[in-house]
Structures are given as C-alpha cells and as structure tokens.
Design an enzyme around this catalytic site. Structure first.
Site, short mmCIF file in Angstrom:
data_model
loop_
_atom_site.label_atom_id
_atom_site.label_comp_id
_atom_site.label_asym_id
_atom_site.label_seq_id
_atom_site.Cartn_x
_atom_site.Cartn_y
_atom_site.Cartn_z
N ARG A 118 0.84 -1.20 0.00
CA ARG A 118 0.00 0.00 0.00
C ARG A 118 0.87 1.25 0.00
NH1 ARG A 118 -2.91 0.81 4.64
NH2 ARG A 118 -4.29 2.24 3.57
N LYS A 183 3.19 -8.18 11.50
CA LYS A 183 2.61 -8.27 10.16
C LYS A 183 3.06 -9.52 9.44
CE LYS A 183 1.55 -5.66 6.01
NZ LYS A 183 1.59 -4.35 5.32
N ARG A 317 -3.64 3.16 14.30
CA ARG A 317 -2.62 2.80 15.29
C ARG A 317 -3.28 2.61 16.65
NH1 ARG A 317 -0.20 2.64 11.22
NH2 ARG A 317 1.77 3.63 10.60
#
Length: 320
Positions: A118, A183, A317
């Site tokens: 992204r 991630k 976040r």
C-alpha cells in the site's frame, strides 16, 4: 532462461535437505562444473536467497524454501494459472492482460522485482521464500461495487491460514494480516474500468512464509512468517486453498455485499473494542474501535459519537 531456473530450483531442492552439501555433489547432480554451481549460488543470493558457504563443508540454506509445484497447482484449480520464477509484478501482469482473463484466474511467482505494498511501499520479495500472487475478478456493477472488498480478502486469507492450523491470526483495518501482533501478509487491490459498469479488478497478496534474518532487517516494522509455526508448510497447497477460498468469498461478496462478512471481521479484528488513533495526513482522531460497517468504513466511538471513516491516506494505530 527456463533451463537456468531449472538448475537453480534443483540446487535449492538439494539444499533443502537441511545440512551442508558440497559443491562437488551439487555439480555432479546438476551435470555442470563446480564453477557453474558457484555462479548459480551467487545468482540465488542476488535474488535474496540466504545461503551459508563454509570451506570444506559446502553450502547450506539459512531457511528451508518451499517452491510452487506448477503441475500440481494448475491441475488443482479450475481457473487459469500463470506461474513464473521471476516477474516484475503479478498485479502488473494481470492488469496488462485483463481482456484475456476470466474471474478467478491467478498469477503466481517466486520472485517480484517490483513488488509493491500500500501507498507505493516496496514489498520485500526474496526468491522462493514467500507467496506472491494475484487474482483477477470482473465486477459487473463497476468500481462502486468494490467498496470494502479489501476487507473481504483479508477475511479470506485468515480463514485459509486457519485451515492450516495457524494460530494467533488477526486483521488490522483496512487489510493487513497479523500473526501474534506482527505483520504477516498484505493486500494490494488495483482496478480499472467504469464506476457503474464492468470493472477489471486485480487482487495482489503477499504472505511471509520463511523470512531470513538478513531479509527481515530490510523491513521497517515488526514482522512474522508462517515458518514460526509450521516450517514444513507446503506453499502449493496453501496457494490452492487460498485461490478456492477467495473464489468462493468473492462470489458471495458479489451476491450479498459486505454484510455477511461483518461477523467474520469482528472476530479477528485486533483493535476491536480498543482505544485507537486514526491518522489522516496531519490530523488524527481518537476513539474506541467498533469494527466496520457495510461499506468497509472503520467505526470509531469518539467524543462526537459513533463515526465512520474511509479513504486513501488513512492509517490506524493503537492509542496506548
């Protein structure tokens, strides 16, 4: 080029035994000189494969590598599959050939020279170490129908990985997949067409399968990979399962929209019920995450009540 990759794949297959293998043994098996073996080893290292070289012992892979079995892959799915050892981008390949594709067709590669995440971020793509793929889909109602689609893809990814007994999975809006709060995978969706008629859609997916420490140092955020739970996971089986799950979920999404995926998202949303901050350029919004709505927008319980947010340059976040 094909012959060169066949030899490199054969070298990887031998090194996957786990121990050191001498250059002499590799050369004998490949029917080439030890000098040629050295060149192939150097080339693999340039493609991001980490290989230990010890004088008197030979070569050893830092991490086991699972390569796609092309014949098994193409025979296991009903749609077309384009498979490469090396390509610039699986998304770019499908976008270039949309007029020849049908929904569900996929492109898979072992190495991307121009893989992207992204916001144009580079996706670290060492040869053979991870899963890089894209799927084509034609949306009959146009781009407007694609709202929230990236969240559906994230749900598909988690469901597929759970079928392989991977635990500790979660999603972060809009489409990041996490393993034990680090991630694991990302999604990049690109499209062209009209807002209210046929739209060509390409769904790009990158999943960390077996990351070496050297490659991991290139990533600017905490990461995880599947080898932490299943070092012997078969990448071909994973790709087959993912293609079938995506195909099933996209058909359901076209028929029923995001509504049927809301419970699935809530179950795996790592921020649900937690205090978060939403970054939008220089602005930020604080609130309690309440999941998503039927458009794929994130819902925050703020001082102004329940608010929905959706858009391009938004980042979520933890507020803690």
């Amino acid at each position: 080029m094909i012959e060169q990759w066949e030899r490199k794949r054969a070298i990887i297959a031998t090194l996957n035994s786990g121990g050191f293998v001498s250059g002499e043994v590799l050369a004998k098996q490949a029917g080439i000189s030890r000098t040629a073996i050295g060149k192939h080893i150097s080339a693999l290292e340039e493609y991001g494969v980490e290989i230990y070289s010890v004088k008197g012992k030979g070569y050893k892979l830092a991490n086991a590598i699972s390569l796609i079995d092309e014949k098994k892959l193409t025979s296991a799915i009903n749609q077309r599959c384009f498979y490469f050892d090396e390509i610039s981008s699986t998304n770019a390949f499908l976008l270039k050939n949309v007029d020849e594709l049908n929904s569900g067709d996929i492109c898979v590669t072992e190495y991307q020279s121009a893989g992207r995440g992204r916001r144009g971020r580079t996706w670290v793509s060492p040869y053979g170490c991870h899963l890089y793929c894209s799927m084509y889909w034609n949306l009959s109602q146009g781009m407007a129908q694609a709202a929230g689609l990236s969240l559906v893809v994230a749900c598909s990814l988690v469901k597929t990985l759970e079928s392989f007994k991977i635990e500790g999975l979660g999603v972060k809006w809009p489409n990041d997949i996490y393993l034990n709060d680090r991630k694991l995978a990302g999604v990049l969706i690109e499209m062209n067409g009209q807002a209210d008629s046929h739209c060509h859609l390409v769904i790009g997916i990158g999943i960390n399968v077996s990351m070496s420490d050297t490659q991991g140092e290139k990533i600017d955020q905490p990461w995880s990979d599947l080898s932490l739970q299943d070092p012997s996971l078969n990448k071909t089986d994973l790709m087959v399962a993912l293609q079938k799950q995506l195909h099933q979920d996209l058909i359901e999404f076209e028929s029923h929209g995001m509504r049927v995926f809301l419970p699935r998202w809530q179950e795996i949303d790592i921020f649900y019920g937690k205090e978060v901050k939403l970054l939008m350029g220089e602005n930020q919004v604080l609130g309690i995450c309440r999941g998503i709505d039927e458009t794929g927008a994130i819902l925050l319980d703020t001082n102004n009540g329940l608010e929905a947010f959706v858009g391009g340059e938004i980042s979520l976040r933890s507020a803690v």
